[in-house]
Scaffold this motif. Structure first.
Motif, PDB file in Angstrom:
ATOM      1  N   THR A   1      11.746 -40.088 -24.846  1.00  0.00           N
ATOM      2  CA  THR A   1      11.558 -38.646 -24.756  1.00  0.00           C
ATOM      3  C   THR A   1      11.964 -38.194 -23.356  1.00  0.00           C
ATOM      4  O   THR A   1      12.335 -39.029 -22.518  1.00  0.00           O
TER       5      THR A   1
ATOM      6  N   GLU B   1       2.424 -36.280 -29.012  1.00  0.00           N
ATOM      7  CA  GLU B   1       3.565 -35.361 -29.011  1.00  0.00           C
ATOM      8  C   GLU B   1       4.878 -36.137 -28.815  1.00  0.00           C
ATOM      9  O   GLU B   1       5.859 -35.919 -29.526  1.00  0.00           O
TER      10      GLU B   1
ATOM     11  N   ASN C   1       5.684 -38.352 -31.936  1.00  0.00           N
ATOM     12  CA  ASN C   1       6.180 -37.534 -33.050  1.00  0.00           C
ATOM     13  C   ASN C   1       7.597 -37.047 -32.788  1.00  0.00           C
ATOM     14  O   ASN C   1       8.409 -36.947 -33.699  1.00  0.00           O
ATOM     15  N   LYS C   2       7.882 -36.767 -31.513  1.00  0.00           N
ATOM     16  CA  LYS C   2       9.239 -36.303 -31.170  1.00  0.00           C
ATOM     17  C   LYS C   2      10.265 -37.410 -31.432  1.00  0.00           C
ATOM     18  O   LYS C   2      11.334 -37.162 -31.979  1.00  0.00           O
TER      19      LYS C   2
ATOM     20  N   LYS D   1       9.952 -39.875 -33.555  1.00  0.00           N
ATOM     21  CA  LYS D   1      10.060 -40.090 -35.011  1.00  0.00           C
ATOM     22  C   LYS D   1      10.949 -39.042 -35.661  1.00  0.00           C
ATOM     23  O   LYS D   1      11.718 -39.354 -36.567  1.00  0.00           O
ATOM     24  N   GLN D   2      10.853 -37.816 -35.151  1.00  0.00           N
ATOM     25  CA  GLN D   2      11.643 -36.739 -35.754  1.00  0.00           C
ATOM     26  C   GLN D   2      13.095 -36.766 -35.261  1.00  0.00           C
ATOM     27  O   GLN D   2      14.033 -36.744 -36.045  1.00  0.00           O
ATOM     28  N   ASP D   3      13.283 -36.854 -33.942  1.00  0.00           N
ATOM     29  CA  ASP D   3      14.637 -36.689 -33.382  1.00  0.00           C
ATOM     30  C   ASP D   3      15.567 -37.854 -33.675  1.00  0.00           C
ATOM     31  O   ASP D   3      16.781 -37.676 -33.729  1.00  0.00           O
TER      32      ASP D   3
ATOM     33  N   LEU E   1      16.028 -39.230 -36.322  1.00  0.00           N
ATOM     34  CA  LEU E   1      16.633 -39.038 -37.647  1.00  0.00           C
ATOM     35  C   LEU E   1      17.940 -38.239 -37.588  1.00  0.00           C
ATOM     36  O   LEU E   1      18.683 -38.188 -38.561  1.00  0.00           O
ATOM     37  N   ALA E   2      18.228 -37.633 -36.430  1.00  0.00           N
ATOM     38  CA  ALA E   2      19.515 -36.943 -36.276  1.00  0.00           C
ATOM     39  C   ALA E   2      20.656 -37.958 -36.270  1.00  0.00           C
ATOM     40  O   ALA E   2      21.799 -37.610 -36.592  1.00  0.00           O
TER      41      ALA E   2
ATOM     42  N   LYS F   1      18.981 -43.381 -40.317  1.00  0.00           N
ATOM     43  CA  LYS F   1      18.024 -43.242 -41.417  1.00  0.00           C
ATOM     44  C   LYS F   1      16.612 -43.551 -40.907  1.00  0.00           C
ATOM     45  O   LYS F   1      16.440 -44.022 -39.781  1.00  0.00           O
ATOM     46  N   GLN F   2      15.627 -43.361 -41.760  1.00  0.00           N
ATOM     47  CA  GLN F   2      14.224 -43.570 -41.373  1.00  0.00           C
ATOM     48  C   GLN F   2      13.967 -45.033 -40.942  1.00  0.00           C
ATOM     49  O   GLN F   2      14.093 -45.954 -41.749  1.00  0.00           O
TER      50      GLN F   2
END
Ligand SMILES: Cc1cc2nc3c(=O)[nH]c(=O)nc-3n(C[C@H](O)[C@H](O)[C@H](O)COP(=O)(O)OP(=O)(O)OC[C@H]3O[C@@H](n4cnc5c(N)ncnc54)[C@H](O)[C@@H]3O)c2cc1C
Length: 478
Positions: free
Chosen positions: A268, A282, A285-286, A288-290, A292-293, A296-297
């Motif tokens: 991060t 925070e 989670n960032k 885990k989300q970013d 994926l750009a 794959k998971q």
């Protein structure tokens, strides 16, 4: 008072590179490090990517030292006997972002980065099977690689010691004075050490060291990078660092590998205070989300460790120079990413400045560092032979990483002996595997207390104040 030609403040990747280089050039050099081992701060917690050099703005010190340093890595790692994974790197993009990849390619060409090419989907799929579905293009940088940053720092420091350099651990520079004869005297409040030349490589604390010396004042900012480390069972999820397109804020969240086969996700980029290595929900989670750009998971259930490192910034470029006010004082301030990649070239630059200012070097017969035994890499026959010779190599201490007592004793008898558990970890990796030390930490406490003939209660994780055992209830660790 102990006197040297050159004193280096700080044993991170910049300080240890310079230390080894000066020692190998016959210079009477000492490295002063405030912690109980070298490489305790930024240089131990980063992505470990040796960047090709397409990212920094052209005509900056970052661009120059990145490209030069990266060229030096494969040879340097070979010399030191540490791994350099020559895997290249990828920056991936959606169809509509191809232009941005081309801009990056052009920047790379301006920075004289060799072997850059933009690949289409078919070629990308041959390299990586887990890219996100909407990825159409990727900038492949062949010269990029992966290293274990702490293993390199240790190896460089050991090489420096083998060639005559001295390391002073637990030496926090608190005072810098200049004598009438022009020599600097550095003090930790108890002991004084003198030298004609001082090079400040103190990372997060570099601005403070400049202030102590009466050199140029810098304002520093700190940016935290959190990471998720996945178990080796996930090896192959990606095969090289996979970056999203960089933004103003930095290189983004990457899916990456380590030299030991783990998958590393992050970092991060949140502004933080000096020394803040906390991991936040925070941040996790960032990641885990970013991530994926680009991919794959990932299988986050295979997480074995969360950690953070702190980037140090001071302006938009590295500040690497001789000081204009304080003669014979040099500094590396604000060495953020790609500082790991740039470090060998920064060391060469300092050597050049020091020689220009009168430092005398001499040819010596350079002693080669002997890498630690790695029983995991031995054939059964070779291991049998070794165990017969020394049964300690048959006593497994770390089950996850398969590390024997014999290997650990090598780290305790090395040119820069490990004195605490993290120091052993940085040399050999026990406590870094799946169980994160649940099994081997008590054994390491026992080995350290036996070796140094101290009480188990005095063994520390990483120096005074981090003792592990608080009392002896059943006659100690068996
Ligand atoms: C999250 C993150 C990811 C990164 N990823 C990459 C990457 O993939 N590739 C790349 O090239 N770069 C990367 N970097 C950058 C790289 O890690 C740094 O540029 C590099 O580690 C800086 O090294 P250093 O020697 O300047 O600092 P440090 O490693 O912090 O070393 C400074 C040393 O000085 C010591 N010290 C401080 N004050 C004193 C004192 N008063 N007396 C004595 N000793 C003192 C400290 O204890 C420390 O050991 C990343 C950085 C971060 C934070």
């Amino acid at each position: 008072m102990k006197t040297f030609d050159v004193l280096i403040v700080g044993g991170g990747i910049i300080g240890t590179n310079l230390f080894s280089l000066l020692a190998r050039n016959g210079v009477k050099v000492a490295l002063l490090e405030k912690e109980d081992d070298i490489c305790g701060l930024v240089s131990r917690a980063n992505s470990g990517v040796i960047h090709a050099g397409y990212d920094p703005r052209p005509n900056t010190l970052m661009a120059k030292f990145n490209v030069e340093g990266t060229k030096m890595y494969p040879q340097m790692c070979k010399r030191l006997g540490v791994d350099f994974v020559s895997c290249g790197s990828l920056v991936v993009a959606k169809k509509e972002d191809k232009k941005k990849l081309e801009e990056l390619l052009n920047r790379g060409k301006q920075n004289k980065v060799p072997d850059l090419e933009i690949l289409g989907k078919k070629d990308l799929q041959k390299l990586e099977k887990n890219l996100a579905d909407n990825i159409e293009f990727g900038l492949f940088a062949k010269t990029a690689g992966i290293v274990s940053p702490y293993e390199i720092c240790v190896a460089l420091a050991e090489e420096g010691v083998l060639n005559g350099g001295k390391v002073f651990l637990n030496f926090e520079v608190k005072l810098i004075e200049k004598q009438e004869n022009g020599k600097f005297v550095l003090s930790n409040g108890k002991e004084e050490i003198a030298a004609k030349f001082v090079v400040n490589c103190a990372g997060q604390h570099a601005a403070k060291i400049n202030d102590l010396a009466g050199a140029k004042h810098f304002k520093m900012n700190f940016v935290k990078g959190e990471y998720i480390l996945l178990d080796k069972a996930e090896k192959g999820f990606v095969n090289r660092p996979v970056f999203p397109l960089p933004t103003e804020k930095g290189k983004g969240i990457l899916a990456n590998i380590t030299t030991h086969g783990n998958i590393l996700l992050g970092p991060t980029a949140f502004p933080c205070k000096l020394g803040d290595t906390s991991v936040t929900l925070e941040g996790i989670n960032k990641i885990k989300q970013d991530v994926l750009a680009s991919v794959k998971q990932p299988n986050f259930r295979k997480t074995i460790k969360l950690f953070a490192g702190v980037r140090v910034k001071s302006g938009s470029d590295f500040n690497i120079s001789r000081d204009e006010k304080q003669k014979n004082f040099y500094y590396a301030v604000g060495v953020c990413s790609p500082g790991l990649s740039a470090a060998p070239a920064i060391a060469q630059h300092f050597l050049h400045l020091l020689k220009e200012d009168g430092l005398k070097t001499k040819k010596i017969i350079v002693k080669k560092r002997k890498p630690y035994t790695n029983t995991e890499k031995l054939s059964e026959k070779e291991l049998d032979k070794l165990i017969k010779k020394n049964p300690n190599y048959g006593k497994v201490v770390c089950r996850c990483e398969n590390i024997s007592q014999g290997e650990i004793l090598e780290a305790l008898n090395s040119p820069l002996p490990a004195k605490n558990i993290d120091a052993i970890k940085r040399r050999l990796r026990p406590t870094m595997g799946r169980c994160q030390g649940s099994f081997c930490r008590p054994k390491l406490v026992k080995i350290l207390s036996d070796f140094y003939k101290t009480k188990e209660e005095d063994v520390t994780l990483n120096g005074k104040g981090s003792e592990i055992v608080v009392g002896n209830i059943k006659g100690g660790i068996q």
